[in-house]
Each structure stands twice: as structure tokens, then as C-alpha cells.
Design a protein around this motif. Structure first.
Motif, PDB file in Angstrom:
ATOM      1  N   PHE A   1       0.823  -1.201   0.000  1.00 38.19           N
ATOM      2  CA  PHE A   1       0.000   0.000   0.000  1.00 38.19           C
ATOM      3  C   PHE A   1       0.864   1.260   0.000  1.00 38.19           C
ATOM      4  CE2 PHE A   1      -2.213  -3.429   2.090  1.00 38.19           C
ATOM      5  CZ  PHE A   1      -3.445  -3.421   1.447  1.00 38.19           C
ATOM      6  N   GLU A   2       0.331   2.292  -0.637  1.00 39.86           N
ATOM      7  CA  GLU A   2       0.920   3.624  -0.560  1.00 39.86           C
ATOM      8  C   GLU A   2      -0.087   4.513   0.154  1.00 39.86           C
ATOM      9  OE1 GLU A   2       3.243   6.227  -3.680  1.00 39.86           O
ATOM     10  OE2 GLU A   2       1.078   6.520  -3.985  1.00 39.86           O
ATOM     11  N   ILE A   3       0.368   5.200   1.207  1.00 37.81           N
ATOM     12  CA  ILE A   3      -0.479   6.103   1.973  1.00 37.81           C
ATOM     13  C   ILE A   3       0.006   7.516   1.744  1.00 37.81           C
ATOM     14  CG2 ILE A   3      -1.345   6.697   4.255  1.00 37.81           C
ATOM     15  CD1 ILE A   3      -2.176   3.905   3.187  1.00 37.81           C
ATOM     16  N   ILE A   4      -0.925   8.413   1.458  1.00 37.86           N
ATOM     17  CA  ILE A   4      -0.606   9.795   1.127  1.00 37.86           C
ATOM     18  C   ILE A   4      -1.247  10.712   2.169  1.00 37.86           C
ATOM     19  CG2 ILE A   4      -0.742  11.592  -0.647  1.00 37.86           C
ATOM     20  CD1 ILE A   4      -1.220   9.170  -2.637  1.00 37.86           C
ATOM     21  N   THR A   5      -0.479  11.651   2.702  1.00 36.25           N
ATOM     22  CA  THR A   5      -0.994  12.578   3.704  1.00 36.25           C
ATOM     23  C   THR A   5      -1.486  13.861   3.042  1.00 36.25           C
ATOM     24  OG1 THR A   5       1.051  13.785   4.138  1.00 36.25           O
ATOM     25  CG2 THR A   5       0.748  11.670   5.290  1.00 36.25           C
ATOM     26  N   GLU A   6      -2.120  14.709   3.857  1.00 37.45           N
ATOM     27  CA  GLU A   6      -2.640  15.972   3.334  1.00 37.45           C
ATOM     28  C   GLU A   6      -1.523  16.900   2.868  1.00 37.45           C
ATOM     29  OE1 GLU A   6      -4.848  17.861   6.417  1.00 37.45           O
ATOM     30  OE2 GLU A   6      -3.256  17.640   7.900  1.00 37.45           O
ATOM     31  N   ASN A   7      -0.298  16.653   3.316  1.00 36.84           N
ATOM     32  CA  ASN A   7       0.855  17.439   2.859  1.00 36.84           C
ATOM     33  C   ASN A   7       1.583  16.762   1.696  1.00 36.84           C
ATOM     34  OD1 ASN A   7       0.465  19.479   4.796  1.00 36.84           O
ATOM     35  ND2 ASN A   7       1.521  18.262   6.354  1.00 36.84           N
ATOM     36  N   ASP A   8       0.917  15.766   1.096  1.00 36.24           N
ATOM     37  CA  ASP A   8       1.438  15.036  -0.058  1.00 36.24           C
ATOM     38  C   ASP A   8       2.697  14.221   0.270  1.00 36.24           C
ATOM     39  OD1 ASP A   8       0.868  14.295  -2.683  1.00 36.24           O
ATOM     40  OD2 ASP A   8       2.442  15.585  -3.478  1.00 36.24           O
ATOM     41  N   GLU A   9       2.836  13.828   1.528  1.00 29.31           N
ATOM     42  CA  GLU A   9       3.907  12.901   1.904  1.00 29.31           C
ATOM     43  C   GLU A   9       3.442  11.487   1.579  1.00 29.31           C
ATOM     44  OE1 GLU A   9       5.193  15.134   5.987  1.00 29.31           O
ATOM     45  OE2 GLU A   9       3.113  14.621   5.598  1.00 29.31           O
ATOM     46  N   LYS A  10       4.351  10.647   1.139  1.00 28.82           N
ATOM     47  CA  LYS A  10       3.998   9.288   0.730  1.00 28.82           C
ATOM     48  C   LYS A  10       4.771   8.267   1.567  1.00 28.82           C
ATOM     49  CE  LYS A  10       2.825  10.440  -4.073  1.00 28.82           C
ATOM     50  NZ  LYS A  10       2.953  11.895  -3.973  1.00 28.82           N
ATOM     51  N   PHE A  11       4.034   7.280   2.066  1.00 32.36           N
ATOM     52  CA  PHE A  11       4.632   6.201   2.848  1.00 32.36           C
ATOM     53  C   PHE A  11       4.136   4.872   2.286  1.00 32.36           C
ATOM     54  CE2 PHE A  11       4.189   9.881   5.633  1.00 32.36           C
ATOM     55  CZ  PHE A  11       5.483  10.032   6.107  1.00 32.36           C
ATOM     56  N   HIS A  12       4.970   3.839   2.400  1.00 34.93           N
ATOM     57  CA  HIS A  12       4.642   2.534   1.819  1.00 34.93           C
ATOM     58  C   HIS A  12       4.730   1.438   2.875  1.00 34.93           C
ATOM     59  CE1 HIS A  12       6.078   5.110  -1.481  1.00 34.93           C
ATOM     60  NE2 HIS A  12       5.169   4.495  -2.204  1.00 34.93           N
ATOM     61  N   SER A  13       3.857   0.447   2.730  1.00 42.15           N
ATOM     62  CA  SER A  13       3.881  -0.679   3.664  1.00 42.15           C
ATOM     63  C   SER A  13       3.339  -1.934   2.999  1.00 42.15           C
ATOM     64  CB  SER A  13       3.042  -0.368   4.904  1.00 42.15           C
ATOM     65  OG  SER A  13       1.663  -0.270   4.569  1.00 42.15           O
ATOM     66  N   LYS A  14       3.657  -3.069   3.595  1.00 45.93           N
ATOM     67  CA  LYS A  14       3.123  -4.343   3.118  1.00 45.93           C
ATOM     68  C   LYS A  14       1.695  -4.569   3.630  1.00 45.93           C
ATOM     69  CE  LYS A  14       7.554  -6.738   2.578  1.00 45.93           C
ATOM     70  NZ  LYS A  14       8.397  -5.523   2.678  1.00 45.93           N
ATOM     71  N   LYS A  15       1.450  -4.158   4.879  1.00 46.38           N
ATOM     72  CA  LYS A  15       0.134  -4.329   5.500  1.00 46.38           C
ATOM     73  C   LYS A  15      -0.358  -2.985   6.013  1.00 46.38           C
ATOM     74  CE  LYS A  15       0.633  -8.844   5.108  1.00 46.38           C
ATOM     75  NZ  LYS A  15      -0.148  -9.672   4.161  1.00 46.38           N
ATOM     76  N   LEU A  16      -1.682  -2.873   6.138  1.00 49.34           N
ATOM     77  CA  LEU A  16      -2.292  -1.621   6.567  1.00 49.34           C
ATOM     78  C   LEU A  16      -3.335  -1.894   7.658  1.00 49.34           C
ATOM     79  CD1 LEU A  16      -2.783   1.458   6.156  1.00 49.34           C
ATOM     80  CD2 LEU A  16      -4.491   0.825   4.423  1.00 49.34           C
ATOM     81  N   ILE A  17      -3.246  -1.138   8.740  1.00 51.99           N
ATOM     82  CA  ILE A  17      -4.268  -1.185   9.801  1.00 51.99           C
ATOM     83  C   ILE A  17      -4.912   0.194   9.889  1.00 51.99           C
ATOM     84  CG2 ILE A  17      -4.723  -1.491  12.262  1.00 51.99           C
ATOM     85  CD1 ILE A  17      -2.328  -3.361  12.402  1.00 51.99           C
ATOM     86  N   VAL A  18      -6.229   0.242   9.758  1.00 51.01           N
ATOM     87  CA  VAL A  18      -6.961   1.510   9.861  1.00 51.01           C
ATOM     88  C   VAL A  18      -7.670   1.541  11.216  1.00 51.01           C
ATOM     89  CG1 VAL A  18      -8.655   3.042   8.815  1.00 51.01           C
ATOM     90  CG2 VAL A  18      -7.286   1.525   7.366  1.00 51.01           C
ATOM     91  N   ALA A  19      -7.258   2.497  12.044  1.00 51.14           N
ATOM     92  CA  ALA A  19      -7.791   2.611  13.412  1.00 51.14           C
ATOM     93  C   ALA A  19      -8.261   4.046  13.647  1.00 51.14           C
ATOM     94  CB  ALA A  19      -6.712   2.216  14.420  1.00 51.14           C
ATOM     95  N   THR A  20      -9.069   4.532  12.725  1.00 53.12           N
ATOM     96  CA  THR A  20      -9.383   5.965  12.675  1.00 53.12           C
ATOM     97  C   THR A  20     -10.658   6.372  13.391  1.00 53.12           C
ATOM     98  OG1 THR A  20     -10.249   5.444  10.476  1.00 53.12           O
ATOM     99  CG2 THR A  20      -8.103   6.516  10.585  1.00 53.12           C
ATOM    100  N   GLY A  21     -11.443   5.419  13.889  1.00 52.98           N
ATOM    101  CA  GLY A  21     -12.634   5.788  14.649  1.00 52.98           C
ATOM    102  C   GLY A  21     -13.737   6.381  13.790  1.00 52.98           C
ATOM    103  N   ILE A  22     -14.682   7.012  14.469  1.00 56.26           N
ATOM    104  CA  ILE A  22     -15.845   7.606  13.812  1.00 56.26           C
ATOM    105  C   ILE A  22     -16.053   9.026  14.315  1.00 56.26           C
ATOM    106  CG2 ILE A  22     -17.024   5.417  13.380  1.00 56.26           C
ATOM    107  CD1 ILE A  22     -18.690   5.913  15.883  1.00 56.26           C
ATOM    108  N   VAL A  23     -16.906   9.771  13.598  1.00 58.66           N
ATOM    109  CA  VAL A  23     -17.241  11.143  13.969  1.00 58.66           C
ATOM    110  C   VAL A  23     -18.740  11.208  14.235  1.00 58.66           C
ATOM    111  CG1 VAL A  23     -17.282  13.560  13.236  1.00 58.66           C
ATOM    112  CG2 VAL A  23     -15.376  12.076  12.555  1.00 58.66           C
ATOM    113  N   ASP A  24     -19.118  11.622  15.432  1.00 52.24           N
ATOM    114  CA  ASP A  24     -20.534  11.769  15.773  1.00 52.24           C
ATOM    115  C   ASP A  24     -21.096  13.025  15.124  1.00 52.24           C
ATOM    116  OD1 ASP A  24     -20.922   9.567  17.819  1.00 52.24           O
ATOM    117  OD2 ASP A  24     -19.232  10.636  18.707  1.00 52.24           O
TER     118      ASP A  24
END
Length: 301
Positions: A92-115
Motif C-alpha cells: 500500500f501507498e499512503i498519502i498525507t494531506e501534505n502530499d507525503e507518501k509512505f509505503h507498507s506491506k500491510k495496513l491497519i486503519v484505526a481511525t474511529g468515527i465522527v458523531d
């Protein structure tokens, strides 16, 4: 691996993300935690129902957790918001709001929810303080108090059944026409639970501590605590971008090992569970971290 390449990227650095990071750090996995620093319980003064941490503030628990996880040298942290993700040949390639790019073999999404708190005066200022969502998290502190429940239908019945065990003084505030069945109305009557259908104009409070509810007809009723059952949306669009499946309630679908339908993508915490608690977030994060490590073991060994 260089500073943009990791075995695992975790998006979200609250309880579930940190729990996953600890499991991976203890297995010497090169892990990056990307966190925007905007937890949903920012205003909540105390967290409960979590052994060894009962009564501490969410911030205090999170800071202690991050300090402990930081002791594992293979876990790294990045302050920022992940806004995009792409599947690649290697992972996976992950891109931030500042256009930084990071790469990984596995991805865990732990971002929660917004009420989705209604735009009613006093609601946002009181959310998580005395306008609360969970009897298990906050009910004991408001036992034997005059309590309102902002909900309708099945959700109102569910919450009132839990709250009635904590206080005899319960009123349901439907904010419009009630939609209870005859059987439900009989149950509410038997338990001396009043129904008020008026729209709410204001929640009067002092520093988030509720004093009363003002209705659209200008009548006013005093309360010590109010439960709110409000809609929510996912804190991150990345699961949707990666084509993860969702439940009918809006949570990300996962199996017992926190795997999504997308190979290599795991989720944990509030984004994938109806049980919103620190203990559940920590548990699901620990499972996600352990299973991700096991997949990497299988890949490498």
C-alpha cells in the motif's frame, strides 16, 4: 527499508492504533503510526470501565500508552492526516494531506468515527461531558439522577432499558413524532418513562454540565444528564477508497481477526464495532496487530 518504507502502517494513533502498534513493536516489525491528533473523546473528562485506568482522562490514558509504545524501537510516529491510499504491487501507498507518501506491506486503519451532533445550542459544548452516549462508560456517575434520553424508536428503548437500571427518573426526548410500537409504549408506561415529542431549542449548561433542556414551545425541563443517540460517519475515507465493505449501520465489516474484505487491510476500534469503549478498542487493536504479524511471518518464513 528507507524512512518511507515500513512493514506495517497504522492510520490512527488512539487506543486501538496504539494497541496494534505495541503488538507489532514487540515482534520487531517496522511500523509507522500516522495520527492527526483529533480523537473523538477530546472533551470527555473521564474514562471508565477499563481495568487499571478507571477514572483517568482519555488524554492521560492515551499519553501513557504512546509513551509505552514509543519504547519499542521499531515503532515510529508521524503527525499528520492520511487522506488517500493506493494498492501497490508490494502492498500500500499512503498519502498525507501534505502530499507525503509512505509505503507498507500491510495496513491497519484505526481511525474511529465522527458523531454528527445536531446543530443545537449547547450540544457540542456538552458532548462527552454530560451529554453522553453510553451507560457503560458514564452511567454510574449519573446514577439516581434526573436523566433525559434524546432518541426515538428502538434506539430509545435500548438506551432507556439500560439507564432505567441506574435511575428511576428517565424521560425520552424524541425531537418530533414518536415512532414506538404499541408494545414499546406499554413497556415505557410500565416503567414510568415519559415521552416528550417537542423539538429541542437549547441545552443549557455550565462548562458542559447540563442544567436544563429548552423546547420549541419554550417550556423548560431540568436534567442532570442527557444521553444522545446520534448518527455518525467514518473519520477516514481511506477504507472507502480501498473498497472495504461496510455494514448496514456504517461500520467497516471485519471478521473475528479484524480482517476486511481487502487482503492486507485490517481495521480496529470504533470504526468497525458497535461497542464503543476503551477496552474494546485496545482488544481489537491487539488482535489486529497480532494477526498482521502472523501474516508477515507466513509471508517471510
Amino acid at each position: 527499508m528507507n524512512e518511507t518504507e515500513y512493514e506495517v502502517i497504522i492510520i490512527g494513533g488512539s487506543y486501538s492504533g496504539l494497541s496494534a502498534a505495541m503488538a507489532l513493536g514487540r515482534s520487531l516489525r517496522k511500523t509507522l503510526v500516522i495520527d492527526s491528533g483529533k480523537p473523538c473523546n477530546e472533551q470527555t473528562p473521564h474514562s471508565h470501565n477499563f481495568l487499571t485506568q478507571d477514572g483517568k482522562s482519555p488524554k492521560e490514558i492515551a499519553e501513557s500508552a504512546k509513551k509505552q509504545v514509543s519504547d519499542y524501537e521499531t515503532v515510529h510516529f508521524h503527525q499528520g492526516k492520511a487522506v488517500d491510499a493506493k494498492k501497490t504491487e508490494l502492498g500500500f501507498e499512503i498519502i498525507t494531506e501534505n502530499d507525503e507518501k509512505f509505503h507498507s506491506k500491510k495496513l491497519i486503519v484505526a481511525t474511529g468515527i465522527v458523531d454528527e451532533i445536531p446543530d443545537i445550542k449547547g450540544f457540542k459544548e456538552s458532548w462527552g461531558i454530560s451529554l453522553i452516549h453510553c451507560p457503560y462508560c458514564h452511567g454510574y456517575e449519573y446514577r439516581n439522577k434526573k436523566t433525559g434520553i434524546i432518541a426515538n424508536g428502538d434506539k430509545a428503548i435500548h438506551i432507556s432499558s439500560l439507564v432505567k437500571n441506574l435511575t428511576e427518573d428517565v424521560t425520552i426526548l424524541t425531537r418530533g413524532k414518536e415512532v414506538f410500537t404499541a408494545e414499546q409504549k406499554e413497556k415505557l408506561k410500565r416503567n414510568n418513562i415519559q415521552i416528550i415529542e417537542h423539538e429541542i431549542s437549547e441545552l443549557k449548561h455550565q462548562n458542559g454540565i447540563v442544567e436544563s433542556i429548552i423546547f420549541s414551545d419554550q417550556t423548560e425541563m431540568n436534567f442532570d444528564a442527557v444521553y444522545g443517540a446520534f448518527p455518525f460517519h467514518q473519520h477516514s475515507e481511506i477504507p472507502k477508497i480501498l473498497d472495504c465493505e461496510f455494514t448496514e449501520f456504517g461500520h467497516i465489516k471485519t471478521d473475528q481477526f479484524q480482517k476486511t474484505n481487502i487482503p492486507g487491510v485490517f481495521v480496529c476500534g470504533d470504526n468497525s464495532s458497535m461497542m464503543r469503549s476503551v477496552s474494546n478498542a485496545v482488544m481489537t487493536g491487539n488482535v489486529a496487530g497480532a494477526i498482521v504479524n502472523m501474516e508477515l511471518v507466513t509471508d517471510y518464513f
